[in-house]
Design a protein around this motif. Structure first.
Motif, PDB file in Angstrom:
ATOM      1  N   ASN A 124       5.423   3.395  -0.464  1.00 57.59           N
ATOM      2  CA  ASN A 124       6.281   2.203  -0.495  1.00 57.59           C
ATOM      3  C   ASN A 124       7.582   2.468   0.240  1.00 57.59           C
ATOM      4  OD1 ASN A 124       4.855   0.300  -2.426  1.00 57.59           O
ATOM      5  ND2 ASN A 124       5.018   2.127  -3.705  1.00 57.59           N
ATOM      6  N   ASN A 125       8.086   1.427   0.907  1.00 57.95           N
ATOM      7  CA  ASN A 125       9.419   1.481   1.503  1.00 57.95           C
ATOM      8  C   ASN A 125      10.088   0.132   1.278  1.00 57.95           C
ATOM      9  OD1 ASN A 125      11.265   0.867   4.077  1.00 57.95           O
ATOM     10  ND2 ASN A 125      11.301   3.065   3.665  1.00 57.95           N
ATOM     11  N   GLN A 126      11.155   0.130   0.474  1.00 55.72           N
ATOM     12  CA  GLN A 126      11.805  -1.120   0.098  1.00 55.72           C
ATOM     13  C   GLN A 126      12.491  -1.799   1.278  1.00 55.72           C
ATOM     14  OE1 GLN A 126      14.406  -0.392  -3.232  1.00 55.72           O
ATOM     15  NE2 GLN A 126      12.716  -0.286  -4.708  1.00 55.72           N
ATOM     16  N   LYS A 127      13.148  -1.025   2.134  1.00 56.01           N
ATOM     17  CA  LYS A 127      13.901  -1.622   3.234  1.00 56.01           C
ATOM     18  C   LYS A 127      12.999  -2.430   4.153  1.00 56.01           C
ATOM     19  CE  LYS A 127      17.127  -0.614   6.971  1.00 56.01           C
ATOM     20  NZ  LYS A 127      17.961   0.426   7.653  1.00 56.01           N
ATOM     21  N   TYR A 128      11.837  -1.877   4.479  1.00 56.32           N
ATOM     22  CA  TYR A 128      10.903  -2.565   5.380  1.00 56.32           C
ATOM     23  C   TYR A 128       9.863  -3.390   4.619  1.00 56.32           C
ATOM     24  CZ  TYR A 128      12.873   0.483   8.966  1.00 56.32           C
ATOM     25  OH  TYR A 128      13.722   1.142   9.829  1.00 56.32           O
ATOM     26  N   GLU A 129       9.982  -3.430   3.283  1.00 64.25           N
ATOM     27  CA  GLU A 129       9.055  -4.165   2.429  1.00 64.25           C
ATOM     28  C   GLU A 129       7.610  -3.768   2.707  1.00 64.25           C
ATOM     29  OE1 GLU A 129      10.473  -8.200   3.457  1.00 64.25           O
ATOM     30  OE2 GLU A 129      10.907  -8.356   1.306  1.00 64.25           O
ATOM     31  N   LEU A 130       7.397  -2.468   2.871  1.00 62.26           N
ATOM     32  CA  LEU A 130       6.070  -1.931   3.176  1.00 62.26           C
ATOM     33  C   LEU A 130       5.383  -1.432   1.911  1.00 62.26           C
ATOM     34  CD1 LEU A 130       6.408   0.215   6.433  1.00 62.26           C
ATOM     35  CD2 LEU A 130       4.992  -1.808   6.121  1.00 62.26           C
ATOM     36  N   VAL A 131       4.131  -1.786   1.750  1.00 58.53           N
ATOM     37  CA  VAL A 131       3.282  -1.220   0.715  1.00 58.53           C
ATOM     38  C   VAL A 131       1.994  -0.781   1.396  1.00 58.53           C
ATOM     39  CG1 VAL A 131       2.047  -1.584  -1.442  1.00 58.53           C
ATOM     40  CG2 VAL A 131       4.239  -2.724  -1.062  1.00 58.53           C
ATOM     41  N   CYS A 132       1.743   0.534   1.380  1.00 57.73           N
ATOM     42  CA  CYS A 132       0.579   1.101   2.069  1.00 57.73           C
ATOM     43  C   CYS A 132      -0.303   1.796   1.034  1.00 57.73           C
ATOM     44  CB  CYS A 132       1.020   2.114   3.121  1.00 57.73           C
ATOM     45  SG  CYS A 132       2.453   1.578   4.077  1.00 57.73           S
ATOM     46  N   GLU A 133      -1.546   1.346   0.914  1.00 53.83           N
ATOM     47  CA  GLU A 133      -2.459   1.926  -0.070  1.00 53.83           C
ATOM     48  C   GLU A 133      -3.690   2.490   0.626  1.00 53.83           C
ATOM     49  OE1 GLU A 133      -5.078   0.580  -3.994  1.00 53.83           O
ATOM     50  OE2 GLU A 133      -3.172  -0.406  -3.554  1.00 53.83           O
ATOM     51  N   TYR A 134      -3.912   3.787   0.404  1.00 47.13           N
ATOM     52  CA  TYR A 134      -5.092   4.485   0.918  1.00 47.13           C
ATOM     53  C   TYR A 134      -5.994   4.804  -0.276  1.00 47.13           C
ATOM     54  CZ  TYR A 134      -2.490   5.417   5.278  1.00 47.13           C
ATOM     55  OH  TYR A 134      -1.784   5.312   6.449  1.00 47.13           O
ATOM     56  N   THR A 135      -7.240   4.341  -0.232  1.00 49.22           N
ATOM     57  CA  THR A 135      -8.185   4.598  -1.314  1.00 49.22           C
ATOM     58  C   THR A 135      -9.416   5.290  -0.760  1.00 49.22           C
ATOM     59  OG1 THR A 135      -7.442   2.612  -2.488  1.00 49.22           O
ATOM     60  CG2 THR A 135      -9.548   3.560  -3.169  1.00 49.22           C
ATOM     61  N   TYR A 136      -9.834   6.368  -1.430  1.00 52.01           N
ATOM     62  CA  TYR A 136     -11.055   7.095  -1.070  1.00 52.01           C
ATOM     63  C   TYR A 136     -12.017   6.885  -2.227  1.00 52.01           C
ATOM     64  CZ  TYR A 136      -7.727   8.836   2.259  1.00 52.01           C
ATOM     65  OH  TYR A 136      -6.774   8.898   3.254  1.00 52.01           O
ATOM     66  N   LEU A 137     -12.934   5.931  -2.044  1.00 47.75           N
ATOM     67  CA  LEU A 137     -13.725   5.376  -3.128  1.00 47.75           C
ATOM     68  C   LEU A 137     -15.178   5.821  -3.043  1.00 47.75           C
ATOM     69  CD1 LEU A 137     -14.011   3.302  -5.500  1.00 47.75           C
ATOM     70  CD2 LEU A 137     -14.498   1.583  -3.741  1.00 47.75           C
TER      71      LEU A 137
END
Length: 441
Positions: free
Chosen positions: A227-240
């Motif tokens: 997560n990065n609040q300034k750039y409003e980024l949410v990055c989720e990596y899932t290995y399912l």
């Protein structure tokens, strides 16, 4: 001086004698964690002139209870009924036991132990980890490095994380190149539990613009979130894990808008480190290569018992190796399932459930001496054996291996006890470790 006494239940178990009846039954058990009803074995005895004791397979000391009852039963089952002159209080008589209970007890079926546990039977254990946080952080570093670099590969900024690690405890320093400019990265490290780690990463841009990262190993997946609040980024990596395959799923959102979505199967690979994957028990996994040069193995199996009944096994293993260290995480579950009936509303019974971590580090480099920590964690639905013998226990072995981790054999290791090691700094004491491996202690 503190004397560690036995629990009352264990004292009662050790005092079992003069059995008069043994009965194996079952009962419906409500799990607070799931809200479901489970059908579990229940062993009940009458002994020593009318005392009763009853334990289920879900309760601590069930294994010790079964073992003691079996021992006493074998000692007393052939006792001759005595008359009123030799036994006026009639304390000795034949043991009342039905054929089903007798068959199960004599075959030892109640003490069938998961082979992943047997190596640690009667081994000494500690109640807490003796490793330093930096040991674990180094083994998580490839995950941190890969996901930061991969995120920025999808941007206009070029970020390269170098392999240099400094610091200790909760704070570490890394070096990086950001668009060709060298940077010092500050990493605050917090271990939420044995399988979840939280990091705050600052210094890539400026002190007021940090990235939060979480790494979590779950039952059927590995999840990394940035997560990065300034750039409003949410990055989720899932290995399912899914149908004997492992998928890498990437979701990146900016604000409320998805900007990246990737879904691909990981490449299957050969297991070239069987000495590590089978360190303390044999395994049979299908292996997949993770993008930071680690492996993820799965062994899922469904056995049909009847038209209404199935036994479902799920087993996953994460392994990341270096020349002088490795990390292994295992998640195992065995569940009995059957179609709902009028007689029994539940359709699932968890037979066995294991969370197990293994970490290996080199403690004397020029002597090729390693320490291996194996820990059994607080699993969701532990059975009685797990509760009594393994839960929240840390086992240590010292091993010499001339060719690094590629030749490590736990069978050649020395089980460490408090006579050898008292505190974590003792694991780094060259004199103590050398004397231990040479048999001088």
């Amino acid at each position: 001086m503190i004397i560690y006494g036995m629990e009352d239940m264990l004292i009662d178990i050790q005092n079992i004698k003069n059995l008069s009846s043994i009965k194996l039954g079952s009962f419906l058990y409500s799990s607070d964690k799931s809200g479901k009803m489970e059908l579990v074995p229940l062993l009940t005895i009458t002994y020593d002139g009318g005392k009763t004791l009853s334990l289920s397979s879900k309760e601590k000391y069930f294994d010790s209870f079964v073992k003691k009852v079996t021992e006493v039963y074998n000692d007393e089952k052939d006792n001759i009924v005595e008359d009123s002159l030799t036994d006026p209080f009639r304390l000795r008589s034949h043991i009342l036991i039905d054929e089903h209970t007798k068959d199960v007890l004599e075959k030892g079926s109640l003490r069938n132990i998961n082979q992943a546990y047997t190596f640690y039977d009667n081994k000494f254990s500690y109640n807490n980890s003796l490793l330093f946080q930096k040991d674990e952080f180094k083994l998580l570093f490839p995950i941190i490095k890969y996901h930061l670099e991969d995120l920025f590969r999808k941007t206009s900024t070029n970020v390269k994380i170098f392999d240099t690690i400094q610091g200790y405890r909760d704070n570490f320093l890394l070096k990086a190149s950001v668009d060709g400019l060298e940077k010092v990265i500050n990493v605050s490290y917090f271990k939420e539990n044995e399988n979840k780690y939280i990091l705050e990463i600052g210094g890539l841009f400026n002190e007021c613009n940090s990235f939060a990262m979480s790494i979590e190993f779950k039952k059927d997946r590995i999840v990394v979130i940035i997560n990065n609040q300034k750039y409003e980024l949410v990055c989720e990596y899932t290995y399912l894990t899914n149908n004997e395959k492992i998928k890498q799923i990437i979701n990146i959102s900016k604000g409320n808008r998805r900007v990246v979505y990737e879904n691909k199967d990981l490449e299957q690979c050969e297991n070239n480190i069987p000495n590590i994957t089978d360190l303390d028990s044999k395994s049979d996994f299908i292996w997949y290569k993770l993008p930071w040069n680690a492996m993820y193995g799965i062994n899922n199996d469904v056995t049909t018992l009847s038209d209404e009944e199935k036994m479902v096994q799920t087993y996953s293993m994460y392994v990341c190796t270096f020349q002088k260290s490795f990390m292994k995480k295992e998640n195992y579950s065995k569940t009995y399932k059957r179609n709902s009936t009028v007689a029994l509303s539940t359709n699932e019974v968890v037979i066995d459930d294991m969370l197990k971590n293994t970490i290996c580090i080199c403690v004397i480099d020029n002597e090729n001496i390693f320490v291996i920590e194996t820990s059994f964690l607080d699993s969701r639905y532990p059975n009685g054996y797990y509760l009594e013998k393994l839960k929240d226990k840390y086992f240590y072995h010292v091993v010499r291996s001339e060719n690094g981790v590629s030749d490590i054999m736990l069978s050649n290791g020395i089980n460490v006890t408090k006579d050898d090691i008292l505190v974590n700094s003792d694991l780094r004491d060259e004199g103590i470790i050398l004397s231990l491996t040479k048999g001088d202690k």
